[in-house]
Enzyme design. Structure first.
Site, PDB file in Angstrom:
ATOM      1  N   CYS A   2       6.853 -10.341   3.204  1.00  0.00           N
ATOM      2  CA  CYS A   2       7.218  -9.733   4.606  1.00  0.00           C
ATOM      3  C   CYS A   2       8.690 -10.326   5.160  1.00  0.00           C
ATOM      4  O   CYS A   2       9.391 -10.533   4.283  1.00  0.00           O
ATOM      5  CB  CYS A   2       6.300 -10.544   5.749  1.00  0.00           C
ATOM      6  SG  CYS A   2       4.357 -10.509   5.285  1.00  0.00           S
ATOM      7  N   ILE A  53      -0.813  -7.632   1.515  1.00  0.00           N
ATOM      8  CA  ILE A  53      -1.187  -7.452  -0.004  1.00  0.00           C
ATOM      9  C   ILE A  53      -2.429  -8.254  -0.020  1.00  0.00           C
ATOM     10  O   ILE A  53      -3.485  -8.105  -0.841  1.00  0.00           O
ATOM     11  CB  ILE A  53      -0.112  -8.523  -0.545  1.00  0.00           C
ATOM     12  CG1 ILE A  53       1.333  -8.121  -0.220  1.00  0.00           C
ATOM     13  CG2 ILE A  53      -0.346  -8.702  -2.026  1.00  0.00           C
ATOM     14  CD1 ILE A  53       1.524  -6.685  -0.975  1.00  0.00           C
ATOM     15  N   GLY A 364      10.112  -9.923 -15.204  1.00  0.00           N
ATOM     16  CA  GLY A 364       9.962 -11.064 -16.318  1.00  0.00           C
ATOM     17  C   GLY A 364      11.345 -11.928 -16.079  1.00  0.00           C
ATOM     18  O   GLY A 364      11.943 -12.671 -16.509  1.00  0.00           O
TER      19      GLY A 364
END
Length: 629
Positions: A2, A53, A364
């Site tokens: 957010c 989410i 990664g």
């Protein structure tokens, strides 16, 4: 994931206009396209933009406790929220939502600032406590999520995830800070301990700030730091098994999501390791994506395809032009401050591709810093061995003289740039490393700056922050000190800023499992030869991943996102480089010598010298300053 914003009056509880809070939050609408909220009380206002989410239908923000005494606005994810929720329920806490935000409210009520030590996640939040009459700001350990703040002329402390949230406040005085220009020209990014807009501060990674009613605004307090001073014991095999367990937990804990989730896949060791562990933990096919280039020397799609096929991922690719500089203005808007890591263009494109299919993507990022993957660590270790053998007085005279006379070869690989190595050997280890991570040398910066700029700097030198960090590091050897300094400056200032701004610009949440703090703490304790051995960085990480990944992936040369900026300034952007010498922004500031800029552009265009990265820095600085000021 957010965007947050707010105001707090420490001296007296002045009224706060909700419309002003909404404007600050809405300036960051890209960070939270799914919803917004504003909460105000005497002397305080909190704003929020939401990217849903977890607990998609619930957990609106700003969120208040049941009794109304605590209110929080929060950006990030707490990966161990379920365990903390169960612990708090055992203490009598009653939850009304299913997300992680409410854990912050109950956690503060139970533990106060010590709550931070229990959190495993990426976050920046502001929590108002009406009983204690305070505002508490906090940022995660590594600095994955940003938080800017400033003291305004009316006595308010304003804060926002991004600088543009503060820029929406009419009382923010927009004045450039020449020290930040020096820092940016040195490193290609504005470090977290400064800001191009004078007076604005960034809450440092692993720090919190407690602002109490009736008291001056204090300096932030460090609540976490990476410690390289201790060493793990045990065999390489035992440490390898411990590492695999930590990796599995770091990845699986970041796969919790109520919306589609995937991963970036470059075909390098780090993203391949994340995808391998995701595939092991997932019932269905992992969604992956990669960006390819229309220039074969830059294209890693073949390696990504090997991993996608090996783990049967649902893979998507897109080819972009190597001369994809049409994104310049998009990036200037996304970053606010100038940002000259040209790999941001490719990073933006892969985030854009991922967002078409998922809302959350694992990356990664972080393994190079944690496990010593950068080639510069190898060079630093080798140079330190030479420094240990030759007295400082001899080194300074011998290598300094040779370095000054040796011809420049910026086009060559680092091992062949003897001038760079000789000059580094003339310095002590901290000075040498500080220069090795830079983009523009002190000598070139001195030439670019006018007498007025040099006087305004008052002796400020960008490299000094690196020197201080390395000399004061909780560390045992040279490799420790270099990695520690990168954790303080390079990681939050460049790598994580790039990941946050490019992903948030398209409404995508990026998660970095290889920066799980438990992994970072584990890596910092490893003996140096388990991080860097025989010139091979990430030694133990690669050994641990041999059970998952083929050797052609684990032990191939490192590539990364490469952007051919030097060619641009001899081709399509050559005129733009030449125009910098008459820029009303750069030259009008009185800080840059137009003759030197013109000479850099002309010599580069003619192939007489290599100044592509410096010209790119100047272009991005010119556009950022034009937008900001």
């Amino acid at each position: 994931m957010c965007g947050i914003a707010g105001l707090y009056y420490p001296a007296t509880p002045k009224p706060v206009d909700p419309a002003r809070i909404a404007a600050m939050a809405d300036a960051q609408a890209h960070r939270g396209p799914d919803g917004s909220g504003v909460w105000t009380a005497p002397g305080v206002g909190l704003g929020h933009r939401r990217l849903s989410i977890i607990d998609v239908a619930g957990s609106p923000q700003p969120m208040a406790s049941a009794d109304g005494t605590l209110t929080v606005t929060y950006n990030g994810e707490i990966y161990n929220f379920a365990a903390l929720r169960a612990e708090l329920q055992g203490r009598g806490a009653v939850f009304t939502t299913a997300g992680d935000t409410e854990v912050l409210l109950h956690g503060w009520a139970a533990w106060g600032p010590a709550l931070l030590d229990r959190l495993n996640g990426m976050f920046a939040f502001a929590l108002h406590d009406a009983r204690r009459q305070c505002l508490f700001l906090a940022r995660d350990r590594l600095g994955v999520k940003p938080l800017h703040y400033v003291e305004l002329s009316d006595g308010a402390v304003a804060f926002a995830s991004e600088l543009k949230g503060l820029l929406a406040h009419p009382l923010l005085r927009r004045s450039p800070d020449i020290r930040a220009v020096e820092d940016y020209m040195a490193f290609g990014y504005v470090p977290d301990d400064t800001c191009l807009v004078a007076g604005v501060k960034k809450l440092p990674a692993g720090h919190s700030l407690l602002i109490e009613r009736g008291k001056p605004v204090p300096a932030p307090s460090r609540w976490w730091d990476v410690d390289f001073s201790r060493r793990a014991t045990g065999s390489a095999k035992a440490l390898e098994e411990e590492l695999v367990a930590l990796l599995r937990d770091a990845v699986t804990s970041r796969m919790v999501s109520d919306v589609p989730l995937g991963a970036f896949l470059s075909g390098g060791v780090d993203s391949s390791a994340v995808v391998a562990l995701m595939a092991e933990a997932s019932r269905g096919a992992v969604r992956t994506c990669t960006i390819g280039f229309d220039e074969n020397s830059l294209d890693e799609r073949g390696y990504a395809d090997v991993i996608a096929e090996r783990f049967a991922t649902r893979h998507r690719e897109r080819v972009v032009a190597a001369d994809d500089f049409s994104l310049i203005d998009t990036l200037v808007h996304a970053f606010d401050e100038p940002f000259a890591d040209a790999s941001a263009l490719a990073t933006y494109r892969v985030c854009e591709l991922a967002r078409e299919d998922v809302t959350v993507a694992l990356s990664g990022d972080g393994a190079d810093e944690a496990f010593a993957g950068y080639r510069r660590y190898k060079f630093q270790a080798a140079e330190e061995r030479v420094r240990a053998m030759v007295p400082a007085s001899i080194r300074s005279n011998l290598f300094g003289t040779l370095g000054r006379w040796y011809p420049k070869a910026d086009w060559a690989p680092r091992p062949l740039r003897a001038k760079t190595t000789l000059l580094a050997l003339a310095e002590d280890g901290a000075e040498g490393y500080a220069r090795s991570v830079g983009v523009t040398t002190p000598a070139l910066r001195a030439a670019l700056f006018t007498d007025h700029a040099r006087a305004a700097l008052g002796g400020h030198r960008a490299e000094d922050r690196y020197v201080r960090s390395m000399r004061d590091a909780p560390a045992r050897d040279a490799l420790d000190r270099a990695q520690y300094a990168d954790f303080q400056h390079w990681l939050p200032g460049d790598i994580l800023t790039k990941a946050d701004r490019t992903s948030m610009a398209v409404g995508l949440e990026a998660r970095e499992p290889l920066l799980d703090y438990r992994l970072v703490e584990f890596a910092a304790k490893l003996p140096a030869d388990m991080r860097l051995r025989g010139g091979q960085g990430k030694w133990l990480l690669k050994k641990a991943m041999e059970r998952y990944l083929p050797r052609e992936i684990l032990y191939r040369p490192k590539m990364g996102f490469v952007t051919p900026i030097s060619a641009w300034f001899r081709g399509a952007l050559a005129d733009e480089a030449a125009a910098l010498a008459s820029s009303r922004v750069l030259v009008g500031s009185g800080w840059f010598d137009p003759g030197v800029i013109a000479r850099l552009a002309a010599d580069h265009r003619a192939g007489k010298a290599e100044h592509g990265r410096t010209l790119w820095q100047l272009v991005m600085l010119d556009r950022a300053m034009a937008r900001l000021f």
